[in-house]
Design a protein around this motif. Structure first.
Motif, PDB file in Angstrom:
ATOM      1  N   UNK A  17       0.841  -1.194   0.000  1.00  0.00           N
ATOM      2  CA  UNK A  17       0.000   0.000   0.000  1.00  0.00           C
ATOM      3  C   UNK A  17       0.877   1.245   0.000  1.00  0.00           C
ATOM      4  N   UNK A  18       0.496   2.215  -0.858  1.00  0.00           N
ATOM      5  CA  UNK A  18       1.261   3.451  -0.913  1.00  0.00           C
ATOM      6  C   UNK A  18       0.453   4.601  -0.324  1.00  0.00           C
ATOM      7  N   UNK A  19       1.106   5.376   0.534  1.00  0.00           N
ATOM      8  CA  UNK A  19       0.501   6.565   1.138  1.00  0.00           C
ATOM      9  C   UNK A  19       1.138   7.804   0.526  1.00  0.00           C
ATOM     10  N   UNK A  20       0.317   8.740   0.124  1.00  0.00           N
ATOM     11  CA  UNK A  20       0.800  10.006  -0.403  1.00  0.00           C
ATOM     12  C   UNK A  20       0.494  11.083   0.632  1.00  0.00           C
ATOM     13  N   UNK A  21       1.543  11.546   1.303  1.00  0.00           N
ATOM     14  CA  UNK A  21       1.397  12.581   2.334  1.00  0.00           C
ATOM     15  C   UNK A  21       1.439  13.954   1.665  1.00  0.00           C
ATOM     16  N   UNK A  22       0.349  14.679   1.785  1.00  0.00           N
ATOM     17  CA  UNK A  22       0.256  16.027   1.228  1.00  0.00           C
ATOM     18  C   UNK A  22       0.518  17.010   2.369  1.00  0.00           C
ATOM     19  N   UNK A  23       1.674  17.660   2.322  1.00  0.00           N
ATOM     20  CA  UNK A  23       2.095  18.516   3.426  1.00  0.00           C
ATOM     21  C   UNK A  23       1.671  19.960   3.159  1.00  0.00           C
ATOM     22  N   UNK A  24       0.693  20.426   3.927  1.00  0.00           N
ATOM     23  CA  UNK A  24       0.249  21.809   3.815  1.00  0.00           C
ATOM     24  C   UNK A  24       1.262  22.717   4.510  1.00  0.00           C
ATOM     25  N   UNK A  25       1.364  23.939   4.053  1.00  0.00           N
ATOM     26  CA  UNK A  25       2.287  24.889   4.685  1.00  0.00           C
ATOM     27  C   UNK A  25       1.961  25.022   6.165  1.00  0.00           C
ATOM     28  N   UNK A  26       2.988  24.996   7.008  1.00  0.00           N
ATOM     29  CA  UNK A  26       2.859  25.073   8.470  1.00  0.00           C
ATOM     30  C   UNK A  26       2.155  23.854   9.067  1.00  0.00           C
ATOM     31  N   UNK A  27       2.324  22.688   8.423  1.00  0.00           N
ATOM     32  CA  UNK A  27       1.732  21.461   8.973  1.00  0.00           C
ATOM     33  C   UNK A  27       2.376  21.113  10.318  1.00  0.00           C
ATOM     34  N   UNK A  28       1.640  20.359  11.124  1.00  0.00           N
ATOM     35  CA  UNK A  28       2.120  19.963  12.446  1.00  0.00           C
ATOM     36  C   UNK A  28       3.046  18.756  12.327  1.00  0.00           C
ATOM     37  N   UNK A  29       4.279  18.923  12.742  1.00  0.00           N
ATOM     38  CA  UNK A  29       5.287  17.877  12.575  1.00  0.00           C
ATOM     39  C   UNK A  29       4.930  16.605  13.348  1.00  0.00           C
ATOM     40  N   UNK A  30       4.430  16.750  14.573  1.00  0.00           N
ATOM     41  CA  UNK A  30       4.132  15.582  15.403  1.00  0.00           C
ATOM     42  C   UNK A  30       3.102  14.671  14.748  1.00  0.00           C
ATOM     43  N   UNK A  31       2.043  15.247  14.194  1.00  0.00           N
ATOM     44  CA  UNK A  31       1.007  14.430  13.546  1.00  0.00           C
ATOM     45  C   UNK A  31       1.574  13.646  12.377  1.00  0.00           C
ATOM     46  N   UNK A  32       2.355  14.320  11.550  1.00  0.00           N
ATOM     47  CA  UNK A  32       2.960  13.682  10.383  1.00  0.00           C
ATOM     48  C   UNK A  32       3.944  12.592  10.796  1.00  0.00           C
ATOM     49  N   UNK A  33       4.845  12.931  11.708  1.00  0.00           N
ATOM     50  CA  UNK A  33       5.880  11.983  12.131  1.00  0.00           C
ATOM     51  C   UNK A  33       5.281  10.759  12.801  1.00  0.00           C
ATOM     52  N   UNK A  34       4.229  10.967  13.594  1.00  0.00           N
ATOM     53  CA  UNK A  34       3.577   9.843  14.281  1.00  0.00           C
ATOM     54  C   UNK A  34       3.008   8.854  13.276  1.00  0.00           C
ATOM     55  N   UNK A  35       2.411   9.376  12.212  1.00  0.00           N
ATOM     56  CA  UNK A  35       1.806   8.508  11.200  1.00  0.00           C
ATOM     57  C   UNK A  35       2.856   7.744  10.415  1.00  0.00           C
ATOM     58  N   UNK A  36       3.849   8.456   9.928  1.00  0.00           N
ATOM     59  CA  UNK A  36       4.824   7.828   9.035  1.00  0.00           C
ATOM     60  C   UNK A  36       5.712   6.835   9.791  1.00  0.00           C
ATOM     61  N   UNK A  37       5.917   7.083  11.082  1.00  0.00           N
ATOM     62  CA  UNK A  37       6.746   6.163  11.860  1.00  0.00           C
ATOM     63  C   UNK A  37       6.021   4.836  12.097  1.00  0.00           C
ATOM     64  N   UNK A  38       4.700   4.878  12.184  1.00  0.00           N
ATOM     65  CA  UNK A  38       3.934   3.633  12.298  1.00  0.00           C
ATOM     66  C   UNK A  38       4.152   2.758  11.061  1.00  0.00           C
ATOM     67  N   UNK A  39       4.153   3.381   9.900  1.00  0.00           N
ATOM     68  CA  UNK A  39       4.355   2.636   8.651  1.00  0.00           C
ATOM     69  C   UNK A  39       5.776   2.074   8.577  1.00  0.00           C
ATOM     70  N   UNK A  40       6.751   2.884   8.981  1.00  0.00           N
ATOM     71  CA  UNK A  40       8.148   2.438   8.978  1.00  0.00           C
ATOM     72  C   UNK A  40       8.330   1.213   9.859  1.00  0.00           C
TER      73      UNK A  40
END
Length: 333
Positions: A17-40
């Motif tokens: 499965x492929x996830x495409x993370x769309x990063x909006x300007x001033x996105x919250x780092x913790x939310x993004x990192x928490x998600x992508x680290x689960x996949x890793x």
């Protein structure tokens, strides 16, 4: 054979499965990192790349998170594959980051029928694109008042995350972990999801039945059942405030006893505490919506704009009109 390789071989036929993370300007780092680290970590457990991901955003070059750190993007907003999962990552100033180009791209991609996830304030972007109409969704508690005012057709939840069909939303922060553990459990089984949680030292996995905010006693640092009940009633009745005498009656106290209770534990009167709750909601609406000052006043239980302005100035040392003006100027930069 190690247990890792055993699980990897057992799930060998499961499609990646492929996830495409769309990063909006001033996105919250913790939310993004928490998600992508689960996949890793799920990939590590399997011993292979079951999950892959790309980072994209407007311009396709770099984007900034709310800490000021820049991240390099893999691509611009481009045409995706039907089976991709889109993950919108929002944060501060989401209204400004939700551009016309982003909305048009999102609507076009949504017609292909992919799963779409909104992290933190990205629920706003999904709602603005019309992707949450008639669905259940959540957003960070600080943005709930403005979201409810603008998107009445959406069933707003106070849960840490929601999943309604192929639309998923989270409240931000570590709520990304809870949602992505659910996704991993559905894809690969509970054992893999629990292993990922263990690796993250995440020992209290929440579901979509868990609420975002701490309980009232924890938030105020006081464990008094009647005080908690009164505060809960205040928070639930901002637009039409309840009188102190009725609040006291509801918990079996006299008005004087209620007054003493608030003075003892919160060093302010019930009336003052209630006013602060109403003014906090008013400030959220002024900062996050384009509602008129008059409508903000009415939504927060003030009978007249003049009374609202007087109370607002006393508490925040500025007027609602100046607050709205400074916010508009900041967002237009």
């Amino acid at each position: 054979m190690s247990k890792t390789s055993t699980i990897g071989s057992e799930l060998g036929d499961v499609k990646g499965r492929r996830f495409v993370f769309v990063l909006l300007e001033n996105f919250t780092l913790l939310s993004f990192a928490s998600a992508i680290d689960c996949l890793r970590l799920a990939n590590r457990r399997l011993g292979r790349e079951h999950y892959t991901w790309n980072l994209c955003g407007e311009g396709g070059d770099t984007t900034n998170c709310s800490t000021g750190t820049s991240l390099k993007l893999d691509a611009d907003l481009e045409e995706l594959h039907r089976d991709d999962t889109i993950v919108l990552c929002g944060g501060a100033d989401v209204q400004q980051a939700t551009t016309k180009r982003l909305l048009n791209w999102l609507r076009r991609e949504a017609r292909r029928g992919p799963a779409i996830v909104g992290l933190c304030t990205a629920s706003y972007t999904m709602a603005k694109a019309g992707l949450l109409d008639g669905k259940r969704a959540t957003i960070h508690w600080e943005n709930q008042d403005s979201f409810a005012e603008e998107f009445e057709e959406i069933e707003l939840s106070k849960a840490v995350f929601t999943a309604d069909g192929n639309r998923m939303t989270t409240a931000g922060g570590t709520a990304s972990i809870d949602l992505f553990l659910k996704i991993i459990a559905q894809d690969l089984g509970e054992e893999v999801a629990n292993w990922v949680a263990d690796q993250q030292i995440y020992n209290s996995i929440r579901t979509d039945q868990d609420t975002q905010r701490l309980s009232v006693p924890t938030r105020i640092g006081v464990r008094h059942p009647k005080l908690s009940m009164v505060i809960q009633m205040m928070e639930a009745n901002i637009e039409e405030p309840i009188s102190p005498s009725l609040l006291a009656k509801e918990v079996g106290m006299s008005t004087r006893q209620l007054e003493r209770l608030f003075r003892r534990y919160l060093n302010r009167s019930p009336k003052r505490y209630y006013m602060e709750l109403r003014l906090q909601k008013a400030r959220n609406l002024l900062m996050q919506t384009d509602m008129s000052v008059i409508n903000v006043a009415l939504a927060c239980g003030f009978a007249s704009p003049s009374h609202f302005s007087k109370c607002y100035r006393a508490h925040y040392e500025t007027t609602p009109y100046r607050e709205r003006g400074s916010q508009s100027a900041r967002l237009s930069v």
